[in-house]
Design an enzyme around this catalytic site. Structure first.
Site, PDB file in Angstrom:
ATOM      1  CB  CYS A  49      -0.913   0.035   1.218  1.00  0.00           C
ATOM      2  SG  CYS A  49      -1.874   1.575   1.322  1.00  0.00           S
TER       3      CYS A  49
ATOM      4  CG  MET B 145      -5.205   2.381  -4.903  1.00  0.00           C
ATOM      5  SD  MET B 145      -6.195   2.809  -6.363  1.00  0.00           S
ATOM      6  CE  MET B 145      -5.628   1.561  -7.508  1.00  0.00           C
TER       7      MET B 145
END
Length: 394
Positions: free
Chosen positions: A103, A316
């Site tokens: 992430c 993201m």
């Protein structure tokens, strides 16, 4: 017979446009200090999954892929690194944790959190200035360098750095993703097919052009026009259309197969975190979800990306690395949408606003190499203490 809850030290943090629960490895129950069913069960229960209602009411998750996340940190034993960072994308409605990727947004929180957890010797911190934290991203075997601001010997969290997709300003954390192209890890070379553009044959959809790239995170880039989109779409335009979501998932599964990430299409359902799928378009004006007006001259291109089956509210962080990398390489769909040519950085428009990302790329013996991708995010501790889970959940 009732079973009492156990409590586990944890920190709840925002990193970039994501939130997650951060654990120190050795604070987890012994059975969860290694990969396996016990670890997954604790993270699922912590976040409140699986929840057939899709709300995660009985946990720390907030019913979106951006907030159903868990991180495990430990002092690194790897030479030249300070902390090991393991990321788990927790499914909201299904009983699984996807460990297949990083992430990028929460990467901004790793350095500050490691300092807060005492994983870095406080004697090394400057009284004022910037402290460089070298992070080993254990999911993908890559190094991330975080430049953490320090004031009065403590991590500085407040500041005037604004990040579209986050309501309030905070301190800037500059990130360097070193050697972001995945050479032999999750899926092989930067371009696993050897092409900067491929053609996918997708049942029910037809033929679509795609750039399949491993950089930051495996990502499938599509041309918005091939799908009947403009690139100005906001979340509700895609997420309220079940047919559109099904088409994106069908394309994603075919792309994952072509990239060598899965061996059969059925595996795609259990690998939701990777690859990501996004569509790009040339610069155009639109109104972001906050009401902010984005003019064509504000951006080089438009990008919309899906995560865990839904259009992301911003972008993201790992997909931003893929965008910056692909934009730097002539001929990719991302590069072409930005106007073509060689580029050291791009500013792209996403549903919440804009983001700038850079990449250092060069061609060596006919092959493109990217040494680093750069972008800035922010991070802040929201809560610290203990999470509680039923003692029999694992």
């Amino acid at each position: 017979m009732s079973v009492p809850q156990i409590r586990i030290p944890a920190i709840y943090m925002r990193g970039g446009t994501s939130k997650g629960v951060f654990f120190r490895l050795h604070d987890l129950p012994l059975s969860a200090q290694q990969p396996g069913a016990a670890r997954d069960a604790i993270l699922l229960r912590t976040l409140g999954s699986p929840d057939p209602y899709g709300k995660q009411i009985d946990g720390m998750g907030n019913a979106s892929s951006s907030t159903s996340k868990a991180v495990i940190l430990s002092a690194s034993t790897r030479p030249g690194h300070d902390v090991d960072y393991l990321f788990g994308q927790v499914s909201i409605d299904q009983p699984f944790v996807d460990w297949s990727g990083n992430c990028g947004n929460l990467s901004a929180a790793v350095g500050p959190c490691a300092i807060q957890m005492g994983l870095i010797d406080a004697a090394r911190l400057p009284r004022d200035g910037t402290f460089t934290v070298r992070i080993w991203q254990a999911n993908i075997g890559k190094t991330i360098v975080a430049h953490v601001p320090i004031t009065n010997g403590q991590v500085q969290e407040t500041g005037d750095f604004e990040l579209d997709g986050v309501a309030f300003p905070a301190a800037e954390v500059a990130l360097e993703f070193l050697d972001p192209a995945d050479e032999g890890g999750q899926g092989g070379a930067m371009f696993p097919t050897g092409n900067v553009v491929d053609e996918l044959e997708v049942p029910g959809v037809g033929r679509v052009a795609a750039t399949l790239i491993n950089a930051g995170i495996p990502t499938i880039f599509l041309d918005a026009r091939d799908l009947g989109y403009t690139g100005c779409e906001l979340q509700q335009d895609i997420n309220a259309d079940p047919g559109a979501l099904a088409r994106f998932e069908a394309i994603r599964a075919q792309g994952a197969l072509r990239m060598g990430l899965i061996q059969s299409l059925a595996e795609a359902a259990l690998r939701q975190h990777t690859p990501k799928i996004a569509f790009v378009a040339p610069a155009a004006g639109y109104t972001a979800s906050s009401g902010k007006r984005i003019e064509p001259g504000d951006v080089d291109l438009l990008v919309r990306a899906l995560s865990m089956g839904q259009l992301h509210h911003a972008m993201m962080g790992t997909a931003a690395v893929a965008i910056g990398t692909a934009a730097a390489i002539p001929g990719t769909l991302v590069n072409l949408a930005a106007g073509g040519g060689e580029r050291a950085a791009v500013r792209f428009g996403h549903p919440s606003g804009t983001l700038r990302v850079g990449a250092e790329a060069r061609e060596v013996d006919g092959q493109w190499q990217v040494t680093k991708a750069l972008m800035s995010r922010s991070a802040r501790i929201l809560m610290e203490g203990w999470v509680r889970v039923p003692g029999d959940c694992f």
